[in-house]
Design an enzyme around this catalytic site. Structure first.
Site, short mmCIF file in Angstrom:
data_model
loop_
_atom_site.label_atom_id
_atom_site.label_comp_id
_atom_site.label_asym_id
_atom_site.label_seq_id
_atom_site.Cartn_x
_atom_site.Cartn_y
_atom_site.Cartn_z
N SER A 145 0.42 -1.30 0.25
CA SER A 145 0.20 0.19 -0.33
C SER A 145 0.49 1.28 -0.25
O SER A 145 1.69 1.70 -1.31
CB SER A 145 -1.02 0.21 1.04
OG SER A 145 -2.22 0.44 1.17
N ASP A 221 -10.29 -5.71 -3.43
CA ASP A 221 -9.93 -4.41 -1.89
C ASP A 221 -10.74 -3.45 -1.86
O ASP A 221 -10.72 -3.16 -2.76
CB ASP A 221 -8.26 -4.57 -2.98
CG ASP A 221 -7.30 -3.51 -1.68
OD1 ASP A 221 -7.57 -2.26 -1.62
OD2 ASP A 221 -5.74 -3.54 -1.74
N HIS A 254 -7.13 -5.86 0.96
CA HIS A 254 -6.23 -5.63 1.03
C HIS A 254 -5.67 -5.83 2.55
O HIS A 254 -3.87 -5.46 3.03
CB HIS A 254 -6.55 -4.06 1.44
CG HIS A 254 -5.44 -2.23 1.26
ND1 HIS A 254 -4.61 -2.40 0.62
CD2 HIS A 254 -4.98 -1.70 2.06
CE1 HIS A 254 -3.93 -1.06 0.17
NE2 HIS A 254 -4.03 -1.46 1.90
N1 LIG Z 1 -9.51 1.38 7.57
C1 LIG Z 1 -8.29 1.13 7.73
C2 LIG Z 1 -6.97 2.21 6.78
C3 LIG Z 1 -5.42 2.04 6.63
C4 LIG Z 1 -5.34 0.18 6.32
O1 LIG Z 1 -5.57 -0.87 5.74
N2 LIG Z 1 -3.85 0.22 6.84
C5 LIG Z 1 -3.65 -1.01 5.79
C6 LIG Z 1 -1.91 -0.03 5.21
S1 LIG Z 1 -2.64 0.87 3.81
C7 LIG Z 1 -2.48 -1.75 7.22
O2 LIG Z 1 -1.04 -2.11 6.99
N3 LIG Z 1 -3.23 -2.07 8.28
C8 LIG Z 1 -2.74 -2.70 9.32
C9 LIG Z 1 -2.77 -3.96 9.35
O3 LIG Z 1 -3.47 -4.79 9.03
O4 LIG Z 1 -1.86 -4.78 10.52
C10 LIG Z 1 -7.30 1.85 9.06
O5 LIG Z 1 -8.30 2.58 9.34
O6 LIG Z 1 -6.81 1.27 10.26
#
Ligand SMILES: N[C@@H](CCC(=O)N[C@@H](CS)C(=O)NCC(=O)O)C(=O)O
Length: 278
Positions: A145, A221, A254
């Site tokens: 991402s 995604d 995602h």
């Molecule tokens: N809806 C999410 C958006 C952020 C998101 O999806 N982050 C991804 C990278 S863009 C991620 O890796 N999140 C941490 C995880 O899944 O461990 C949030 O607010 O946490």
């Protein structure tokens, strides 16, 4: 530097270090996986750049990459995604400030003092790794991402510095999507020319680096159509003849469940490049 976590994993060690970053003006935490081969001599390094809201923990606890790194004898280095500390500027939103460094060198206040993740990842972190770990200077870079954006930009801008590059669900054209436009406007100001140096779709158009790009993208995604736009990368690569393997993976979202499903193939892709004798 200080080792703050040390756990056996797939025959090697999953560590976390805290080290002082002069570039960022703060202490940084970095996940380091040392494969069993690192006990016998220096190993090549795959750098992993995480996405929004992440620190060094997300990749090391969720991706399951250690077993593949152990198989291929590759060190994994996964830094935090922004400067940290009480004196570091922040924003209440999850997509700006801490956890959202976007791998740029900020030029606008209040961000410019600490938010220099581009220089940190390209220069300071590899220098630290190669001076302090059993690492060679054979480097590869990948990410997810916001970190996929970082990996593509950093490889495209630094010919010869990385043997291979890949990305999961990258923000390929930050200048054209809400996440990127918000961050670039804050960190770089409203001069859109300055944004181009951090935009993979723009960089592909003038690339001196012809490293093939490996990109995996889930077609379920939730951020695909609004934020990620792999179609823009495909069009730019087709227009310029830049090698791109864009794999649309049916049903994947995602999350790290997606990354964990394909990280073995990415590590193998990087291992092939890292083990070639140059
Ligand atoms: N809806 C999410 C958006 C952020 C998101 O999806 N982050 C991804 C990278 S863009 C991620 O890796 N999140 C941490 C995880 O899944 O461990 C949030 O607010 O946490």
């Amino acid at each position: 530097m200080e080792r703050i976590e040390h756990r056996a994993s797939s025959g090697g060690w999953q560590d976390v270090y805290r080290h002082r970053s002069g570039v960022l003006g703060c202490d940084m935490t970095v996940g380091v996986y040392l494969p069993p081969q690192a006990g016998r001599g220096p190993c090549p390094v795959l750098y992993w750049l995480s996405g929004l809201t992440c620190n060094e923990q997300n990749f090391i606890t969720k991706a399951g990459a250690q077993r593949y790194a152990a198989e291929h004898g590759i060190i994994l280095v996964a830094p935090d995604t922004s400067p940290r500390g009480d004196d570091v500027a922040d924003d209440a939103a999850y997509d700006l400030g801490k956890g959202a460094g976007f791998y740029v060198n900020a030029t606008r206040e209040p961000w410019a003092k600490h938010y220099r993740m581009y220089d940190y990842v390209v220069d300071e972190l590899p220098a630290w790794v190669e001076a302090n770990l059993p690492a060679t200077d054979a480097r590869a870079v990948s990410g997810h991402s916001m970190g996929g954006h970082g990996a593509l930009v950093i490889a495209l801008r630094n010919p010869g510095r990385y043997r291979s590059v890949s990305a999961f669900s990258p923000i390929v054209a930050p200048s054209q999507v809400p996440w990127g436009a918000k961050a670039f406007d804050a960190y770089l100001g409203d001069d859109r020319e300055a944004w181009k140096q951090y935009d993979a779709v723009e960089l592909v158009k003038g690339a001196r680096e012809t490293l093939p790009l490996l990109v995996d993208q889930g077609d379920a995604d939730e951020f695909l159509a609004e934020q990620l736009r792999p179609d823009l990368l495909r069009a730019a690569c087709e227009a310029t003849g830049h090698p791109l393997q864009l794999r649309m993976q049916p049903g994947y979202d995602h999350s790290y469940y997606f990354i964990a499903s394909f990280i073995g193939e990415h590590v193998a892709h990087h291992a092939r490049a890292l083990k070639q004798t140059s």
